[in-house]
Scaffold this motif. Structure first.
Motif, mmCIF file in Angstrom:
data_model
loop_
_atom_site.group_PDB
_atom_site.id
_atom_site.type_symbol
_atom_site.label_atom_id
_atom_site.label_comp_id
_atom_site.label_asym_id
_atom_site.label_seq_id
_atom_site.Cartn_x
_atom_site.Cartn_y
_atom_site.Cartn_z
ATOM 1 N N UNK A 182 31.293 43.883 37.604
ATOM 2 C CA UNK A 182 32.305 42.920 37.215
ATOM 3 C C UNK A 182 32.272 41.741 38.151
ATOM 4 N N UNK A 183 32.693 40.590 37.648
ATOM 5 C CA UNK A 183 32.833 39.427 38.489
ATOM 6 C C UNK A 183 33.837 38.482 37.877
ATOM 7 N N UNK A 184 34.195 37.449 38.594
ATOM 8 C CA UNK A 184 35.187 36.498 38.121
ATOM 9 C C UNK A 184 34.540 35.175 37.796
ATOM 10 N N UNK A 185 34.908 34.593 36.665
ATOM 11 C CA UNK A 185 34.380 33.296 36.297
ATOM 12 C C UNK A 185 34.855 32.247 37.280
ATOM 13 N N UNK A 186 33.991 31.197 37.520
ATOM 14 C CA UNK A 186 34.404 30.158 38.451
ATOM 15 C C UNK A 186 35.506 29.315 37.877
ATOM 16 N N UNK A 187 35.532 29.163 36.589
ATOM 17 C CA UNK A 187 36.625 28.422 35.974
ATOM 18 C C UNK A 187 37.891 29.246 36.060
ATOM 19 N N UNK A 188 38.953 28.684 36.608
ATOM 20 C CA UNK A 188 40.219 29.393 36.741
ATOM 21 C C UNK A 188 41.084 29.258 35.504
ATOM 22 N N UNK A 235 47.204 43.127 39.770
ATOM 23 C CA UNK A 235 47.811 41.854 40.156
ATOM 24 C C UNK A 235 48.805 42.030 41.304
ATOM 25 N N UNK A 236 49.593 43.100 41.249
ATOM 26 C CA UNK A 236 50.585 43.333 42.295
ATOM 27 C C UNK A 236 49.941 43.641 43.641
ATOM 28 N N UNK A 237 48.797 44.334 43.602
ATOM 29 C CA UNK A 237 48.126 44.727 44.837
ATOM 30 C C UNK A 237 47.096 43.705 45.295
ATOM 31 N N UNK A 238 46.899 42.632 44.517
ATOM 32 C CA UNK A 238 45.879 41.652 44.873
ATOM 33 C C UNK A 238 44.493 42.271 44.902
ATOM 34 N N UNK A 239 44.214 43.144 43.934
ATOM 35 C CA UNK A 239 42.979 43.919 43.921
ATOM 36 C C UNK A 239 41.765 43.040 43.620
ATOM 37 N N UNK A 240 40.615 43.558 44.006
ATOM 38 C CA UNK A 240 39.358 42.853 43.783
ATOM 39 C C UNK A 240 38.377 43.751 43.050
ATOM 40 N N UNK A 252 33.990 41.931 45.187
ATOM 41 C CA UNK A 252 34.896 41.186 46.047
ATOM 42 C C UNK A 252 35.611 40.020 45.406
ATOM 43 N N UNK A 253 35.617 39.932 44.070
ATOM 44 C CA UNK A 253 36.302 38.848 43.387
ATOM 45 C C UNK A 253 37.697 39.296 42.953
ATOM 46 N N UNK A 254 38.709 38.411 43.045
ATOM 47 C CA UNK A 254 40.069 38.801 42.630
ATOM 48 C C UNK A 254 40.125 39.104 41.133
ATOM 49 N N UNK A 255 40.931 40.095 40.788
ATOM 50 C CA UNK A 255 41.092 40.467 39.377
ATOM 51 C C UNK A 255 42.164 39.586 38.754
ATOM 52 N N UNK A 256 41.784 38.842 37.725
ATOM 53 C CA UNK A 256 42.691 37.962 36.992
ATOM 54 C C UNK A 256 42.469 38.149 35.505
ATOM 55 N N UNK A 257 43.175 37.371 34.708
ATOM 56 C CA UNK A 257 42.968 37.432 33.255
ATOM 57 C C UNK A 257 41.578 36.966 32.872
ATOM 58 N N UNK A 258 40.913 36.210 33.739
ATOM 59 C CA UNK A 258 39.600 35.641 33.416
ATOM 60 C C UNK A 258 38.438 36.407 34.028
ATOM 61 N N UNK A 259 38.730 37.443 34.798
ATOM 62 C CA UNK A 259 37.666 38.230 35.404
ATOM 63 C C UNK A 259 36.801 38.841 34.307
ATOM 64 N N UNK A 260 35.491 38.795 34.521
ATOM 65 C CA UNK A 260 34.561 39.320 33.515
ATOM 66 C C UNK A 260 34.093 40.711 33.934
ATOM 67 N N UNK A 261 34.211 41.640 33.017
ATOM 68 C CA UNK A 261 33.770 43.017 33.222
ATOM 69 C C UNK A 261 32.679 43.361 32.205
#
Length: 794
Positions: A735-741, A445-450, A454-463
């Protein structure tokens, strides 16, 4: 007259310069016309073609001539020599006062009530003839190889020390044995210019008036060796349970090595780094003896390191008192070195041990009692070493910190300082396991990692939560695929759920996505000592060493919205001869506030919906308190952790498996009679006894019910604002990020969960449909896996 000429004329006393001559006219050419008054000058408006005369030296150049510089230099040298002669004649060798200087140290709780008083001197002098010659030489080899030939002082080192002191650069060691003896016996440890000059003069006089054997005997009899031991006889008993006359050269070399940093090199207290440094110093001493022809090279090669005996506690240090006093002393010693009041940790230890200090700790007497009671009620009261041998190997440690002030409010170092000398709250030789996973997320989160796609890593990112899945770095496997607890396959899983269930495969991939060097950099910023740690994917399992004190500081920084918290056990340290400034435990912003708050939000899910729910969320004393935390269980069940926090209190609890006789690391499996559903000895998880201790203490010690004030839109503490999507199919990439934020649904932190973390969720719809559900569910009492790579993920 031009301005320049007027200025030059004034410098010469007001006389205008004589006109410059023109060069001779060419043959046949006209002669120059004479200037009015009979002098021939240059034509107006034209520069003279003749060569300019060199102006006289200015006043500054006249002032600094070589003769004057050399004269000044030699004059200063004569002045220094005269001053030194006068000092030499003025300063006499004083009466020895090492014993008289020893005073009591007074230790107080934060409210000013008495904790302890120390000051008994453990010293017994012996004649040099009673110390084997080879052992005598170990000290010379360690500290001053030229001792038998020098004049008692190191002029270069002393001059450097005086200069550094004058310029505020701190101090350093490097004195001769004679100088160190003078400092120990005739003077004190204060690092001032006057004391250094006194040391120099007395050392010169002492070397002229006394024999080398007299000085060496005084040195080894007055030096501090750690464990409260002054002198070689007390040290021989403290470390090897024998008299000085019975020491071997190997043992003597270790005692000589100790003088550089007694506590750091004490085998019973040393970290892995400290042990490595101690052995290096031991080897250095013996190798120097070979170079000096005092030890046969062949015999040297056969020598093995002489492991010291376990220490014995000092009187008056029983229970938790000894741990608190030692922790306070260690903190003070570091400050003395940091502020230039001691050259080395060894010097700092000697200063503290000589007494005269009034040290007030930040320890809250009530919270200290509450922590001790929680450990006794939840764990130690259930241990029975006579019935179960594993129970003798359980070593608990805990630290409680105020995240707003950084004060260490309570510390549990072990069952009893008399029974277990090493402080479990500050030891760094056990793995923190999955309590490191929040650091990985904080780095992302601090580094804005993906992710890899290429999807941002958040609490909702799917791995991909498949157990043992090989970690991929942009299409290439990195040769690391850690199994999950009981080899459970979770399939596509959000970061939030992966944190709740402590899924190793997810965080191993996330660490590579972020970049392990960035993960370790953020770990260092948060408060972990990362020196010497490799930035490799295996670190995502928390395979490094850490202490409860260290982990409490890391989580306190998260609790403090990313502003650095360095746990401080000392409130003040007063001495009649000096002042020690205690630095502010609260530092700068080390990670963005939103990153820290998002991690906190995610960690509430671990408590409400994950591996800590049974011990913490369901605890009747919770009373709606919002809690964030993380469990951890290390390789082969050698350690188990729970580090958790409320808005006003952070506490880290660790259980360590240590063989009661050999002190080797051993599994905790089956401790306190813990059995699995099949009646076999069960794994001791972080969600078990550590979380129970944490809950019993925290819900008693906290000042009212409170909630986190978080700057985030992610995590289990944030209610969803958009219904979870059911129309998407997980990507084939790792891994990828869900479209729902929107965050995945979670229980409110003020309500009890409707299902257990070890059961499949039944009341919460998934954020994403899983193409491969978990093949097994972790049992309530999981058994230690047989796999050689023991997953340590809860």
């Amino acid at each position: 007259m031009g301005r320049a000429e007027e200025r030059r004329a004034r410098q010469r006393g007001g006389h205008r310069a004589a006109p410059r001559r023109r060069r001779s006219a060419p043959a046949g050419g006209p002669a120059p016309a004479p200037a009015p008054g009979g002098s021939a000058g240059p034509a107006p408006g034209r520069r003279s073609a003749g060569k300019a005369t060199k102006p006289p030296k200015g006043r500054i150049r006249q002032l600094f001539t070589w003769k004057k510089i050399l004269g000044t230099f030699f004059g200063l040298c004569l002045l220094v020599i005269a001053a030194f002669i006068g000092l030499y004649m003025y300063v006499d060798i004083p009466e020895g006062n090492a014993d008289a200087q020893l005073q009591s140290n007074i230790y107080k709780y934060s409210d000013g009530t008495m904790l302890a008083r120390t000051g008994q001197l453990n010293r017994e002098s012996v004649d040099l003839a009673d110390v084997p010659k080879d052992v005598q030489r170990t000290f010379v080899a360690a500290e001053n190889k030229t001792f038998y030939h020098d004049v008692g002082v190191d002029l270069k080192g002393t001059a450097r020390g005086v200069l550094n002191t004058l310029m505020g650069r701190g101090t350093q060691g490097g004195s001769t044995i004679t100088q160190q003896y003078v400092k120990n016996y005739y003077l004190d440890q204060n690092q001032t210019v006057s004391r250094k000059l006194q040391e120099l003069v007395i050392s010169l006089k002492l070397d002229r008036q006394k024999s080398k054997d007299y000085i060496l005997a005084g040195y080894i009899n007055t030096s501090y060796y750690g464990r409260g031991a002054y002198g070689i006889q007390a040290a021989a008993q403290a470390y090897y349970r024998k008299d000085a006359k019975e020491l071997t050269v190997q043992e003597g070399a270790y005692l000589a090595a100790l003088l550089q940093a007694p506590n750091q090199y004490d085998w019973a207290l040393a970290s892995d780094t400290g042990k490595r440094l101690a052995k290096a110093r031991w080897n250095y001493v013996l190798d120097n003896m070979v170079k000096q022809h005092w030890l046969d090279a062949g015999k040297r090669q056969t020598m093995q390191f002489p492991t010291p005996e376990a220490p014995k506690a000092a009187p008056g240090m029983k229970g938790q008192t000894g741990y608190l006093v030692d922790a306070a002393n260690a903190a003070l010693e570091k400050q003395l070195v940091a502020q230039g009041q001691a050259a080395t940790l060894g010097d700092a230890e000697a200063q503290v041990r000589k007494g005269g200090w009034t040290i007030t700790l930040n320890i809250d007497r009530n919270k200290q009692h509450q922590l001790e009671q929680a450990v006794k009620e939840q764990l130690t009261g259930q241990l029975n070493p006579k019935k179960r041998s594993v129970d003798a190997n359980v070593q608990p440690g805990a630290v409680s910190v105020d995240p707003k002030t950084g004060k260490v409010l309570a510390m549990y170092g072990g069952a009893d300082y008399f029974k277990h000398f090493r402080n479990n709250a500050t030891r760094t030789d056990y793995q923190p396991a999955s309590t490191f996973k929040p650091v990985i997320l904080a780095a992302a989160l601090a580094e804005g990692a993906q992710t890899q796609d290429g999807q941002p890593i958040t609490a909702n990112t799917i791995y991909d939560g498949t157990s043992g899945r090989q970690v991929v770095d942009h299409g290439s496997k990195v040769g690391f695929g850690p199994p999950n607890e009981d080899h459970t396959d979770y399939g596509p899983i959000t970061v939030q759920k992966a944190m709740n269930q402590s899924v190793n495969s997810v965080f191993a991939q996330m660490g590579v996505d972020v970049g392990m060097h960035k993960v370790m950099d953020v770990a260092g910023k948060l408060g972990m000592d990362t020196k010497g740690m490799e930035a490799v994917p295996a670190q995502t399992l928390g395979s490094m060493g850490a202490s409860p004190l260290e982990m409490a500081g890391i989580y306190a920084t998260l609790d403090n919205h990313g502003k650095k918290v360095t746990p401080a056990i000392i409130k003040s340290a007063d001495h009649k001869d000096r002042t020690v400034d205690i630095p502010d435990p609260i530092g700068d912003q080390v990670i963005p506030e939103e990153a820290a708050d998002t991690v906190t939000s995610v960690l509430t899910g671990v408590v409400d919906d994950g591996t800590a729910s049974q011990s913490v969320a369901d605890n009747p004393a919770r009373d709606g308190q919002q809690v964030a935390g993380k469990t951890g269980t290390s390789d082969n069940n050698k350690s188990a952790w729970f580090t958790g926090y409320t808005p006003g209190l952070v506490t880290s609890v660790g259980l360590f498996g240590e063989d009661s006789k050999t002190h080797a690391q051993v599994p905790l499996t089956g401790a306190a009679g813990k059995l699995d559903t099949l009646g076999r000895p069960a794994r001791i998880n972080g969600g078990g006894y550590p979380a129970k201790i944490w809950a019993a203490y925290t819900f008693e010690a906290m000042d009212g019910v409170s909630r986190f004030d978080l700057n985030t839109t992610q995590g289990a503490a944030i209610p969803p604002t958009v219904p979870p999507s059911h129309s998407q199919t997980p990507s084939s990439t790792p891994s990828h990020t869900a479209t729902s934020k929107a965050p995945e649904p979670s229980h409110s932190p003020t309500r009890k969960p409707t299902h257990k973390p070890t059961e499949p969720p039944t009341t919460q719809p998934p954020t994403q449909p899983t193409t491969q559900p978990p093949t097994t569910q972790p049992p309530t009492d999981p058994v230690t896996p047989e796999d050689p790579l023991d997953p340590g993920n809860q």
